[in-house]
Design a protein around this motif. Sequence first.
Motif, mmCIF file in Angstrom:
data_model
loop_
_atom_site.group_PDB
_atom_site.id
_atom_site.type_symbol
_atom_site.label_atom_id
_atom_site.label_comp_id
_atom_site.label_asym_id
_atom_site.label_seq_id
_atom_site.Cartn_x
_atom_site.Cartn_y
_atom_site.Cartn_z
ATOM 1 N N LYS A 91 7.525 3.786 13.269
ATOM 2 C CA LYS A 91 7.461 4.743 12.332
ATOM 3 C C LYS A 91 5.564 5.438 12.958
ATOM 4 O O LYS A 91 5.335 6.524 12.452
ATOM 5 C CB LYS A 91 8.037 5.127 11.648
ATOM 6 C CG LYS A 91 8.653 4.540 10.714
ATOM 7 C CD LYS A 91 8.906 4.843 9.541
ATOM 8 C CE LYS A 91 10.344 3.760 9.133
ATOM 9 N NZ LYS A 91 10.105 3.649 7.254
ATOM 10 N N ALA A 92 4.997 4.414 13.811
ATOM 11 C CA ALA A 92 3.706 5.372 13.782
ATOM 12 C C ALA A 92 3.526 5.785 15.230
ATOM 13 O O ALA A 92 3.264 5.693 16.319
ATOM 14 C CB ALA A 92 2.392 4.033 13.743
ATOM 15 N N SER A 93 4.062 8.053 14.582
ATOM 16 C CA SER A 93 4.342 8.453 16.138
ATOM 17 C C SER A 93 2.880 8.931 16.480
ATOM 18 O O SER A 93 2.621 9.432 17.024
ATOM 19 C CB SER A 93 5.054 9.797 15.419
ATOM 20 O OG SER A 93 4.049 10.486 14.015
ATOM 21 N N SER A 118 0.361 -1.189 -0.220
ATOM 22 C CA SER A 118 -0.220 -0.002 0.275
ATOM 23 C C SER A 118 1.186 1.250 0.326
ATOM 24 O O SER A 118 2.446 1.187 0.121
ATOM 25 C CB SER A 118 -0.618 -0.374 1.086
ATOM 26 O OG SER A 118 -0.131 0.062 2.813
ATOM 27 N N LYS A 119 0.235 2.430 -0.408
ATOM 28 C CA LYS A 119 0.778 3.791 0.096
ATOM 29 C C LYS A 119 0.767 4.321 1.653
ATOM 30 O O LYS A 119 0.970 5.466 1.785
ATOM 31 C CB LYS A 119 0.497 4.682 -1.013
ATOM 32 C CG LYS A 119 0.358 4.042 -2.488
ATOM 33 C CD LYS A 119 0.200 5.292 -3.346
ATOM 34 C CE LYS A 119 0.248 4.951 -4.856
ATOM 35 N NZ LYS A 119 -0.168 5.563 -6.697
ATOM 36 N N GLY A 120 0.806 3.762 2.547
ATOM 37 C CA GLY A 120 0.613 4.109 3.539
ATOM 38 C C GLY A 120 0.071 4.516 4.399
ATOM 39 O O GLY A 120 -0.401 5.639 5.673
ATOM 40 N N ALA A 121 -1.976 4.304 3.913
ATOM 41 C CA ALA A 121 -2.828 4.581 4.555
ATOM 42 C C ALA A 121 -3.249 4.460 6.196
ATOM 43 O O ALA A 121 -3.579 4.539 6.093
ATOM 44 C CB ALA A 121 -4.262 4.670 2.660
ATOM 45 N N GLU A 168 3.167 5.857 8.861
ATOM 46 C CA GLU A 168 3.277 6.755 9.430
ATOM 47 C C GLU A 168 1.928 6.976 10.303
ATOM 48 O O GLU A 168 1.668 8.134 11.005
ATOM 49 C CB GLU A 168 3.815 7.687 8.516
ATOM 50 C CG GLU A 168 5.391 8.359 8.604
ATOM 51 C CD GLU A 168 6.011 7.052 7.357
ATOM 52 O OE1 GLU A 168 4.217 6.260 7.051
ATOM 53 O OE2 GLU A 168 7.369 6.877 6.662
ATOM 54 N N ASN A 169 0.892 6.389 9.195
ATOM 55 C CA ASN A 169 -0.036 6.780 9.964
ATOM 56 C C ASN A 169 -1.356 5.661 11.135
ATOM 57 O O ASN A 169 -2.340 5.657 11.160
ATOM 58 C CB ASN A 169 -1.059 7.552 8.830
ATOM 59 C CG ASN A 169 -0.825 7.993 7.821
ATOM 60 O OD1 ASN A 169 -0.500 8.777 7.935
ATOM 61 N ND2 ASN A 169 -0.395 8.244 6.042
ATOM 62 N N LEU A 170 -0.617 4.597 11.157
ATOM 63 C CA LEU A 170 -1.338 3.775 11.768
ATOM 64 C C LEU A 170 -1.305 5.129 12.798
ATOM 65 O O LEU A 170 -1.357 5.622 14.184
ATOM 66 C CB LEU A 170 -0.613 2.967 12.135
ATOM 67 C CG LEU A 170 -0.319 1.710 11.423
ATOM 68 C CD1 LEU A 170 1.125 0.725 11.872
ATOM 69 C CD2 LEU A 170 -1.519 0.747 11.861
ATOM 70 N N GLU A 171 -2.907 4.043 13.599
ATOM 71 C CA GLU A 171 -3.628 5.028 15.434
ATOM 72 C C GLU A 171 -3.644 3.867 15.959
ATOM 73 O O GLU A 171 -3.808 4.269 17.066
ATOM 74 C CB GLU A 171 -4.398 5.996 15.068
ATOM 75 C CG GLU A 171 -4.138 7.249 14.000
ATOM 76 C CD GLU A 171 -6.049 8.132 13.264
ATOM 77 O OE1 GLU A 171 -6.543 7.791 14.175
ATOM 78 O OE2 GLU A 171 -5.085 9.084 12.402
#
Length: 419
Positions: free
Chosen positions: A286-288, A239-242, A263-266
């Motif tokens: 990287k999931a800040s 995927s593209k990181g969504a 990075e977009n993981l919540e």
Amino acid sequence: MEHLPVEVIGNILSRLRAARDVVIASATCKKWREAWRNHLHTLSFNSNDWPVYHDLSARKLEILITQTIFQTTGLQCLSIFMDDVDEFSAAPVIAWLMYTRETLRQLHYNVKTTPNVNIIEKCGRHKLEVLALANNSITGVEPSYQRFPCLKSLSLSHVSISALELSLLLTACSKLETLALINPDIAMSDAQATMELNSLSLKDIYIEAISMDKFILEADSLENLHLKDCTLEFFELVSKGALRVLKIDDVSVIHLDIGENTENLEVVDVSSFTIMWPKFYHMISKASRLRRLRLWGVVFDDEDEVVDLETISVCFPRLSQLSLSYDLRDGVLHCGLQGSSHLENVVLLEVGWTIINDLFSEWVAGLLERCPNLKKLVIYGVVSEAKSHEECQILASFTSSIVRLMRKYIHVEVEFEYE
């Protein structure tokens, strides 16, 4: 009631959903019968709603459903769920679908027929937005002909389909956003050892009870991935990181790859899962923006691996909900309290055990010290029915320790959940 517009009455009848209730209500007066014919948009035949369905023969059920559907003119949502009912003939089922397909937006279909009815063929190229199929077979998918230009949600439960035709079906659904695959019977060809699914529009996928060697999912816009009760040797998400939500529940997988763009993981929710913590942590590190982290009943591939709060607090500064289960094996606590950094934003802490011992309350106390702004603590526990005297003493000691501990944290709400 006599002054209500006939369209409003149609909406009222539609909210009843169950066909038996709708028929009874429509008998109120001539105006309600008109609303039933011209303005009813939702109708449901469910064998769980009315026990009489089970007493009727398949032939009588076919006639009943046919007469009911054919009295309407604009159905948008049709649900037919006939569990533990004899198989229907294909002819009346085809008649229902052909009669309603011009207006239908949602179809929930769980009916066994002889011979099998190709739902994909009957419902393609129309306005269908939601399709939920159960206990059926899908064959002969032709994307060039059987297109679903409006379909946004697709659920396949206990459906027989080949890996190739499942891939072709996704190709035919250009606007698909939600996909659920629940215990499907997926046939793999001799030359095909890998199942590959590709969708540019897919945002949410739920996969349950799938067993295969290799599964590759290419979905650039995927936001929610949930794997449950699956056995896989290899699973890869391209995927593209969504991706925002990752849930893994009782899954056996040797190689898991969700890509580097996390990075977009919540939300990361992992339970009953064997993990190599360093590798898994590398995927999510990287999931800040991570707000919720749940590690529950995980088994570590290396007995010496430890999840430490220092790593969690540094890498996930926005974390507001933390759920950890107490796991002590061979004297090693796999979720330790190393370091001194605080989890400043954690307001909900969930802890639990499968086997309790005297150190559990000390572990909970250490976690509370690291969460200065905590508002609620939920403690989950497993209590056997035939408790030994020693188990009763440990549980009583733990309860007393928690009571003493919470006097220090009077601002924190405490809740107990025992199984």
